[in-house]
Design a protein around this motif. Sequence first.
Motif, PDB file in Angstrom:
ATOM      1  N   ASP A 549       0.890  -1.235   0.049  1.00  0.00           N
ATOM      2  CA  ASP A 549       0.043  -0.164  -0.049  1.00  0.00           C
ATOM      3  C   ASP A 549       0.845   1.171   0.025  1.00  0.00           C
ATOM      4  N   GLU A 550       0.717   1.939  -1.081  1.00  0.00           N
ATOM      5  CA  GLU A 550       1.847   2.951  -1.222  1.00  0.00           C
ATOM      6  C   GLU A 550       1.392   4.158  -0.234  1.00  0.00           C
ATOM      7  N   ALA A 551       0.339   4.544   0.195  1.00  0.00           N
ATOM      8  CA  ALA A 551      -0.291   5.648   0.719  1.00  0.00           C
ATOM      9  C   ALA A 551       0.313   5.347   2.231  1.00  0.00           C
ATOM     10  N   LEU A 552      -0.130   4.035   2.635  1.00  0.00           N
ATOM     11  CA  LEU A 552       0.374   3.727   3.909  1.00  0.00           C
ATOM     12  C   LEU A 552       1.934   3.916   4.249  1.00  0.00           C
ATOM     13  N   ASN A 553       2.627   3.342   3.374  1.00  0.00           N
ATOM     14  CA  ASN A 553       4.236   3.367   3.295  1.00  0.00           C
ATOM     15  C   ASN A 553       4.820   4.713   3.330  1.00  0.00           C
ATOM     16  N   ASN A 554       3.976   5.424   2.559  1.00  0.00           N
ATOM     17  CA  ASN A 554       4.449   6.981   2.273  1.00  0.00           C
ATOM     18  C   ASN A 554       4.177   7.529   3.783  1.00  0.00           C
ATOM     19  N   ALA A 555       3.125   7.283   4.304  1.00  0.00           N
ATOM     20  CA  ALA A 555       2.774   7.928   5.512  1.00  0.00           C
ATOM     21  C   ALA A 555       3.835   7.599   6.506  1.00  0.00           C
ATOM     22  N   PHE A 556       4.373   6.469   6.520  1.00  0.00           N
ATOM     23  CA  PHE A 556       5.512   5.789   7.569  1.00  0.00           C
ATOM     24  C   PHE A 556       6.937   6.561   7.368  1.00  0.00           C
ATOM     25  N   ASP A 557       6.859   6.561   5.827  1.00  0.00           N
ATOM     26  CA  ASP A 557       8.212   7.222   5.505  1.00  0.00           C
ATOM     27  C   ASP A 557       8.428   8.683   5.928  1.00  0.00           C
ATOM     28  N   LYS A 558       7.508   9.282   5.941  1.00  0.00           N
ATOM     29  CA  LYS A 558       7.498  10.740   6.278  1.00  0.00           C
ATOM     30  C   LYS A 558       7.463  10.882   7.798  1.00  0.00           C
ATOM     31  N   GLY A 559       7.248   9.977   8.661  1.00  0.00           N
ATOM     32  CA  GLY A 559       7.284  10.024  10.048  1.00  0.00           C
ATOM     33  C   GLY A 559       5.878  10.500  10.494  1.00  0.00           C
ATOM     34  N   VAL A 560       4.853  10.246   9.723  1.00  0.00           N
ATOM     35  CA  VAL A 560       3.474  10.769  10.398  1.00  0.00           C
ATOM     36  C   VAL A 560       3.074   9.748  11.349  1.00  0.00           C
ATOM     37  N   ASP A 561       2.461  10.411  12.363  1.00  0.00           N
ATOM     38  CA  ASP A 561       1.557   9.741  13.338  1.00  0.00           C
ATOM     39  C   ASP A 561       0.589   8.927  12.786  1.00  0.00           C
ATOM     40  N   ILE A 562       0.900   7.526  12.496  1.00  0.00           N
ATOM     41  CA  ILE A 562      -0.280   6.860  11.818  1.00  0.00           C
ATOM     42  C   ILE A 562      -1.627   6.943  12.509  1.00  0.00           C
ATOM     43  N   HIS A 563      -1.718   6.747  13.593  1.00  0.00           N
ATOM     44  CA  HIS A 563      -3.045   6.860  14.287  1.00  0.00           C
ATOM     45  C   HIS A 563      -3.736   8.448  14.438  1.00  0.00           C
ATOM     46  N   ALA A 564      -2.939   9.128  14.235  1.00  0.00           N
ATOM     47  CA  ALA A 564      -3.443  10.723  13.775  1.00  0.00           C
ATOM     48  C   ALA A 564      -4.040  10.604  12.340  1.00  0.00           C
ATOM     49  N   TYR A 565      -2.987  10.013  11.588  1.00  0.00           N
ATOM     50  CA  TYR A 565      -3.366  10.036  10.227  1.00  0.00           C
ATOM     51  C   TYR A 565      -4.682   9.566   9.780  1.00  0.00           C
ATOM     52  N   THR A 566      -4.814   8.336  10.455  1.00  0.00           N
ATOM     53  CA  THR A 566      -6.129   7.394  10.375  1.00  0.00           C
ATOM     54  C   THR A 566      -7.282   8.216  10.762  1.00  0.00           C
ATOM     55  N   ALA A 567      -7.158   8.828  12.106  1.00  0.00           N
ATOM     56  CA  ALA A 567      -8.021   9.862  12.586  1.00  0.00           C
ATOM     57  C   ALA A 567      -8.568  10.709  11.628  1.00  0.00           C
ATOM     58  N   ALA A 568      -7.785  11.544  11.007  1.00  0.00           N
ATOM     59  CA  ALA A 568      -8.208  12.557  10.061  1.00  0.00           C
ATOM     60  C   ALA A 568      -8.915  11.926   9.015  1.00  0.00           C
ATOM     61  N   VAL A 569      -8.526  10.805   8.289  1.00  0.00           N
ATOM     62  CA  VAL A 569      -9.146  10.182   7.410  1.00  0.00           C
ATOM     63  C   VAL A 569     -10.665   9.634   7.748  1.00  0.00           C
ATOM     64  N   VAL A 570     -10.767   9.099   9.057  1.00  0.00           N
ATOM     65  CA  VAL A 570     -12.058   8.763   9.507  1.00  0.00           C
ATOM     66  C   VAL A 570     -12.878   9.764   9.968  1.00  0.00           C
ATOM     67  N   PHE A 571     -12.609  11.117  10.462  1.00  0.00           N
ATOM     68  CA  PHE A 571     -13.356  11.974  11.061  1.00  0.00           C
ATOM     69  C   PHE A 571     -13.247  13.095   9.975  1.00  0.00           C
ATOM     70  N   GLY A 572     -12.688  13.001   8.788  1.00  0.00           N
ATOM     71  CA  GLY A 572     -12.924  14.060   7.819  1.00  0.00           C
ATOM     72  C   GLY A 572     -12.107  15.344   8.144  1.00  0.00           C
ATOM     73  N   THR A 573     -11.057  15.232   8.970  1.00  0.00           N
ATOM     74  CA  THR A 573     -10.402  16.610   9.533  1.00  0.00           C
ATOM     75  C   THR A 573      -8.930  16.806   9.216  1.00  0.00           C
ATOM     76  N   ASP A 574      -8.400  17.800   9.472  1.00  0.00           N
ATOM     77  CA  ASP A 574      -6.976  18.052   9.342  1.00  0.00           C
ATOM     78  C   ASP A 574      -6.117  17.258  10.236  1.00  0.00           C
ATOM     79  N   ILE A 575      -5.253  16.636   9.902  1.00  0.00           N
ATOM     80  CA  ILE A 575      -4.424  15.771  10.741  1.00  0.00           C
ATOM     81  C   ILE A 575      -3.603  16.857  12.238  1.00  0.00           C
ATOM     82  N   ASP A 576      -3.545  18.111  12.009  1.00  0.00           N
ATOM     83  CA  ASP A 576      -3.256  19.024  12.894  1.00  0.00           C
ATOM     84  C   ASP A 576      -4.424  19.232  13.897  1.00  0.00           C
TER      85      ASP A 576
END
Length: 742
Positions: A549-576
Motif C-alpha cells: 500500500d503506497e499511501a500507508l508506506n509513504n505515511a510511515f516514510d514521512k514519520g507521520v503519526d499513523i493513528h492521527a493520520y487515520t483519525a484525520a481520514v475517519v473523521f474528515g478533518t486535518d491531521i493537525d
Amino acid sequence: MQRSPVSISGDQNKKSPPSTEWQRVLSKRLETYAGSPTCMEAYRRRGIREKTIQELGLSIFPKRSTITVENTKIRLPAGLAVPNWRVNDLWGVIVRQFSGKTPHCNIKGSARVSYHVTRLERVEAPVVIVESALDAAVLYQEAGDLIHAVALCSVTIKPDGYLKTLLGYATQVIVCLDYDAAGKEAYGWWREYYPDSVQAFTPFGKDVGEYHLAGHSVRGWIKDLLDNVSRGERVPARPKPEHQVYLASDPDNLQAVIEHFHGLGSPVGAALKTDSTDDGATHDPRGAKARLLALSAGGCSVVVDLEKVSSSTIEGIQRLPLVVYDGLEFSETCRFLGFNPGAVDCLTSQFSTISGEKWGLEKLSQFRLGYGPSLHHADFEQPHMGESEKGAAALEAYTCEEIHALQMEKINRMNLGGAYRLTLEAMPAISDIRVHGLPVDVPKAEALAEELHKRVEVSKEPLPQDDSEALRWVSRLLEHRSPHTGRIHPRVNVNGTVTGRITFQEPNLQGIPRDHRVRELIAAPEGYVLVGADYGQIDLRVAAQVAQDEALNNAFDKGVDIHAYTAAVVFGTDIDTVTPEQRDQAKGANYEIVYGGESKLLKQAQSRLKRAFPALFAWLENQKSKVHTAFSIKTPAGRTIHRELGAGGWVNKLYNYPIQAGSAEVMLAALAKLPQHLSGLEAFLVHCIHDKLILEVTQEQADQARVALEKAMTEGFLDRFPDGPTTGLVEATTGANWADLK
C-alpha cells in the motif's frame, strides 16, 4: 459409493445394525459435508485421494454439533467422519477427532464392529488388520486389489462374527497394529487364537498412515509382506541402527575424535546428558550437571565422559557442524560448560519449519527412521560401555545425524531454507534470556508482597483486581527465582505460537501486566541499567509491506503519526486538528483492520479508509475471499501455516496470520543481528516481548548499547522488507527498571 465390500455367506455376526431412523439421520448428515472443500482438504492432508473419498463415502463434521434421533441427543464431535457400511446398512460412524483426549470415537448408537474395505470381489484373500479406520482407507487406496483391509478401531476390540467369518476364508492373516507398547502387547491374543497369523509393523512411522505420509510406498510394502509370508519367510523386522560406539575418557583421545569428525566435513549429530538438580520451579540450567556428550558421524558414535575431561578440552567441538534435537537446550548447557556452540542445526526447528508442529524425538525418529531411541537404545550398548545411558546418548546423536539429512532435503525441496535459517540464526541471542536470566529487585518485591498482604488482613476484603493481579505476579516472580543467581531463567519456546512468535513458560514473562509496581521489580543490579527498544506500529508496517500500500508506506516514510493520520481520514478533518480522543478511537480502528473487528466506527468509516488505503483493503478483501478455498497461509518468509480444521475464525486468520507472522519474522531477524552489534560490550538480552527487546548493560556502555540495539532492530526489519520505511521505526531508551523504559 462402495457399500458392500464382499458378500459373506454364513455370516456368524449376531449383532444388529442401528435403527433405520438412526441410519437415515446420520446418512443425511454425512452427505451434507461429503465432497466439501473442507472435507477434501482434511483427507488430502492424510494422503487420501478424491477417488477414495468418494468410493468410501468419507465425510467430515467441521464443527461440534448435536442431533436428535428418536428423542435421543447425539453429540457429533468435530473431525473426520468414516461411515461403516455393510451391504446396505450403516452400522456406525467412526470419527477421528480434531481435538480431544481420545483421537477416535464411535458416534453414539454405532455398533461396535470392525471396519472392512477392499476392492476384491472374493473372500479368499489375505486380510491385513490395523487399528485405525483411516489406516484401512489408505490400505484400500494403495493395495485394495491385493488384500482385505480391516480396522479394529481399538487394540482391545476382538473380532466380531463378521470378521471371524472373513478370517475363516483368509489365505493369510497379517496383524499390523500400531508400533507402540499397546500394539505389541495386543498381538499376544492374536497369536493365541490365530496361531497362523503374522505380526508386522510398517518399516517407518507409528502406523500405515504415518508411513504413507512420509512418502513411502504402502503398496510396495504390502507386496513384500505377502511375498515373505507366502514363502514362509520371516517378516522383515524394523530397521535397527548399525553403528560402532566408542568411549573417549581422556583429553588426548577427545582431541583426536574432534579432529576426525572435523576432517569428515559432514554434519555431526550431538547429544548432551545431564543430572538435573532442578527443583521444578526455577528451571535454572545451573542446576544441571552435564555428564555425557555424544557425537556421531561417518558410521560411528563417540561418547565423552564429561566428568573426566575439562571444559577447555571440549571447546574444540565449536568447530564442528553440530546437529541436535533442541538447539536452545543444547546451547544453554554448553554455555554453562564454559563455551558457546553458536548456531547449531536443530531438529525441532527443522520440523517446525516444515510442518508447523513440534514433535518429541521418539515420535520424530519413528516417523523418519522407523525406530525410536527409547525403544532401541539397548541395540547401541557395547560391552565396554557399562551404563545403558551411554548407549542412549550415542543413539540420540546418531538419530540427530540421520534425521537431519532427511529433513534438510525436504526443506531445500520446499524452498524453506530461508525460513529455517531465520530461526536458527536467532538462537544464540534467544539463549541469552535463559542463560543470563531476568534481574529481579528482591527486597522491593518482598516489600510489595508484604504491603498487599497487610491490606487484605486490615480490610478483611478481597483485593481490587489490579492489586490482586500485582500480588499474583510478585509471588510468581519470587517463586521462580533461581537459588543460584537470584534471577528468573524461563523456558523459551522459539516458534511458540502458530505465527512464529517467541513464548515463555514458567513463568510466562510476556504476561507481566503493565502495572508500574510490577514492572519496577524487573530492575538492573547496581552498576547496570536496562536498555529497551520496541518497533513502532510493526504490525501496521508489515501490513503496508505485504499489501504494498503506497499511501500507508509513504505515511510511515514521512514519520507521520499513523493513528492521527487515520483519525484525520475517519473523521474528515486535518491531521493537525485531531484530538487525543479521536486518535485513540482511530488507533483501535487500525488494529481492528489488522486483527479483525467490526466496531461501529470502522463500519462508518469503511468507504473513507478504502479510498485512503486502496491497496491494503484490496489485499484484505482478496484474503477474505479465500475463506472456503484456502486451507493454508504462506508467511512472508515462506513458511506454511495450515488451517486448524474444526477451529473457527479462519476468515480473520487469512489476513491476520501473514501480518503477525511477518512481525515475528522481523523480530527473529533482529535477534540474529543482535550478537554482532553487541560484540565487545558487556550487554546481554534479558527479555523479548512481541515487538520489544530489553538488554542489561553496564552504565558506562548504555549509550553504545542503545545505538547497537536500534541498529540490530532496524537491520532486522530491512532484512525481511528491504524497501520498508524506517523513519520512526525504532527508538531505544534507558532506565533503572522496566517501568522506566518508554
